[in-house]
Design a protein around this motif. Structure first.
Motif, PDB file in Angstrom:
ATOM      1  N   ASP A 145       0.774   4.112  -1.193  1.00 29.00           N
ATOM      2  CA  ASP A 145       0.163   5.436  -1.050  1.00 29.00           C
ATOM      3  C   ASP A 145      -0.294   5.723   0.379  1.00 29.00           C
ATOM      4  O   ASP A 145      -0.675   6.844   0.684  1.00 29.00           O
ATOM      5  CB  ASP A 145      -1.039   5.569  -2.000  1.00 29.00           C
ATOM      6  CG  ASP A 145      -0.619   5.469  -3.458  1.00 29.00           C
ATOM      7  OD1 ASP A 145       0.550   5.781  -3.764  1.00 29.00           O
ATOM      8  OD2 ASP A 145      -1.461   5.062  -4.281  1.00 29.00           O
ATOM      9  N   ASN A 146      -0.294   4.706   1.247  1.00 33.50           N
ATOM     10  CA  ASN A 146      -0.751   4.897   2.625  1.00 33.50           C
ATOM     11  C   ASN A 146       0.142   4.077   3.563  1.00 33.50           C
ATOM     12  O   ASN A 146      -0.182   2.954   3.943  1.00 33.50           O
ATOM     13  CB  ASN A 146      -2.216   4.479   2.758  1.00 33.50           C
ATOM     14  CG  ASN A 146      -2.821   4.933   4.068  1.00 33.50           C
ATOM     15  OD1 ASN A 146      -2.121   5.190   5.045  1.00 33.50           O
ATOM     16  ND2 ASN A 146      -4.140   5.024   4.097  1.00 33.50           N
ATOM     17  N   LEU A 147       1.277   4.658   3.913  1.00 35.38           N
ATOM     18  CA  LEU A 147       2.260   3.940   4.726  1.00 35.38           C
ATOM     19  C   LEU A 147       1.747   3.617   6.122  1.00 35.38           C
ATOM     20  O   LEU A 147       2.107   2.587   6.699  1.00 35.38           O
ATOM     21  CB  LEU A 147       3.561   4.731   4.794  1.00 35.38           C
ATOM     22  CG  LEU A 147       4.281   4.906   3.454  1.00 35.38           C
ATOM     23  CD1 LEU A 147       5.534   5.757   3.614  1.00 35.38           C
ATOM     24  CD2 LEU A 147       4.610   3.572   2.827  1.00 35.38           C
ATOM     25  N   ILE A 148       0.888   4.471   6.671  1.00 36.99           N
ATOM     26  CA  ILE A 148       0.338   4.203   8.005  1.00 36.99           C
ATOM     27  C   ILE A 148      -0.574   2.981   7.970  1.00 36.99           C
ATOM     28  O   ILE A 148      -0.490   2.106   8.833  1.00 36.99           O
ATOM     29  CB  ILE A 148      -0.400   5.442   8.561  1.00 36.99           C
ATOM     30  CG1 ILE A 148       0.614   6.561   8.830  1.00 36.99           C
ATOM     31  CG2 ILE A 148      -1.177   5.096   9.827  1.00 36.99           C
ATOM     32  CD1 ILE A 148       0.011   7.883   9.214  1.00 36.99           C
ATOM     33  N   LEU A 149      -1.418   2.901   6.958  1.00 34.59           N
ATOM     34  CA  LEU A 149      -2.291   1.732   6.819  1.00 34.59           C
ATOM     35  C   LEU A 149      -1.458   0.470   6.592  1.00 34.59           C
ATOM     36  O   LEU A 149      -1.708  -0.571   7.199  1.00 34.59           O
ATOM     37  CB  LEU A 149      -3.283   1.925   5.677  1.00 34.59           C
ATOM     38  CG  LEU A 149      -4.209   0.736   5.389  1.00 34.59           C
ATOM     39  CD1 LEU A 149      -5.065   0.405   6.613  1.00 34.59           C
ATOM     40  CD2 LEU A 149      -5.073   1.029   4.169  1.00 34.59           C
ATOM     41  N   GLU A 150      -0.455   0.569   5.735  1.00 31.63           N
ATOM     42  CA  GLU A 150       0.396  -0.585   5.469  1.00 31.63           C
ATOM     43  C   GLU A 150       1.110  -1.052   6.742  1.00 31.63           C
ATOM     44  O   GLU A 150       1.144  -2.242   7.042  1.00 31.63           O
ATOM     45  CB  GLU A 150       1.426  -0.276   4.389  1.00 31.63           C
ATOM     46  CG  GLU A 150       2.321  -1.462   4.090  1.00 31.63           C
ATOM     47  CD  GLU A 150       3.272  -1.213   2.942  1.00 31.63           C
ATOM     48  OE1 GLU A 150       4.407  -1.722   3.038  1.00 31.63           O
ATOM     49  OE2 GLU A 150       2.898  -0.547   1.957  1.00 31.63           O
ATOM     50  N   SER A 178       0.164  -0.577   9.794  1.00 33.19           N
ATOM     51  CA  SER A 178      -0.854  -1.131  10.699  1.00 33.19           C
ATOM     52  C   SER A 178      -1.224  -2.559  10.316  1.00 33.19           C
ATOM     53  O   SER A 178      -1.335  -3.435  11.180  1.00 33.19           O
ATOM     54  CB  SER A 178      -2.109  -0.259  10.698  1.00 33.19           C
ATOM     55  OG  SER A 178      -1.802   1.043  11.139  1.00 33.19           O
ATOM     56  N   ILE A 195       0.877  -1.178   0.000  1.00 34.43           N
ATOM     57  CA  ILE A 195       0.000   0.000   0.000  1.00 34.43           C
ATOM     58  C   ILE A 195       0.921   1.237   0.000  1.00 34.43           C
ATOM     59  O   ILE A 195       0.997   1.976   0.974  1.00 34.43           O
ATOM     60  CB  ILE A 195      -0.938   0.032   1.230  1.00 34.43           C
ATOM     61  CG1 ILE A 195      -1.649  -1.311   1.420  1.00 34.43           C
ATOM     62  CG2 ILE A 195      -1.984   1.151   1.074  1.00 34.43           C
ATOM     63  CD1 ILE A 195      -2.481  -1.393   2.690  1.00 34.43           C
TER      64      ILE A 195
END
Length: 195
Positions: free
Chosen positions: A128-133, A135, A126
């Motif tokens: 484009d979304n390092l925080i989501l990845e 997590s 992911i």
């Protein structure tokens, strides 16, 4: 990804010490220690995610100090295991280990850094979304980590309950000590390769 899986499931200082604590103190006290290991592992993960681990480990002096601390402590644990005699006691049953000792072990555990740096710095899915990845990866590693460590803790408890011969108990201690020394050797090789 398979390399990270095998890094997680192969015995290292955390699982070997969890088994030892289970054998020496039982499940309830061992669970407290495993909570410390889990907290410590997640602190190492956060250091890996944030880049702090990479910055610190890029300094040869810091790498050397961590390596020396790891080698000394893990060799000490291996010696305690090997010389426990004919009683399965991966760690000497003098004082019950604390949550803090579990955290400390992970702070100097070279395997914890290897697993977390490999897992969190690679396999971007992911971007484009390092925080989501991060997590999702934290959740995935927990799904593997928790049952593995609880399983080793329980194995230690079960081994303690078995009526094994002295020779068998001594053989188990030697095998566990050899596993710990293998982790030490791998830590030295990985640090030399990184240097």
């Amino acid at each position: 990804m398979s390399a990270v899986f095998f890094l997680i499931v192969t015995p290292g200082p955390g699982v070997l010490s969890a088994a030892g604590v289970g054998a020496a103190f039982g499940f309830r006290i061992g669970l407290r220690y495993v909570v410390g290991l889990f907290i410590g592992s997640n602190l190492v993960a956060l250091a890996s995610i944030s880049g702090i681990a990479a910055v610190l480990l890029s300094q040869p002096a810091v790498r050397t100090v961590l390596l020396v601390c790891s080698v000394v402590y893990l060799t000490y644990l291996a010696a305690k295991i090997a010389f426990a005699g004919s009683k399965i006691a991966f760690v000497e049953a003098q004082n019950a280990p604390s949550i803090g000792q579990g955290i400390l072990l992970q702070a100097i555990n070279p395997k914890a850094y290897s697993v977390n740096i490999a897992f969190f710095s690679g396999f971007a899915f992911i971007p484009d979304n390092l925080i989501l990845e991060a997590s999702v990866k934290l959740a995935l590693i927990a799904v593997l980590w928790i049952p593995i460590h609880l399983g080793w803790l329980y194995a230690g408890v079960v081994l303690h309950r078995l009526d094994l011969t002295e020779k068998t108990q001594r053989t188990i201690n030697y095998a566990m000590a050899a596993s710990m020394l293998l982790v030490v050797a791998l830590a030295i090789l990985s640090m030399r390769g990184a240097g």
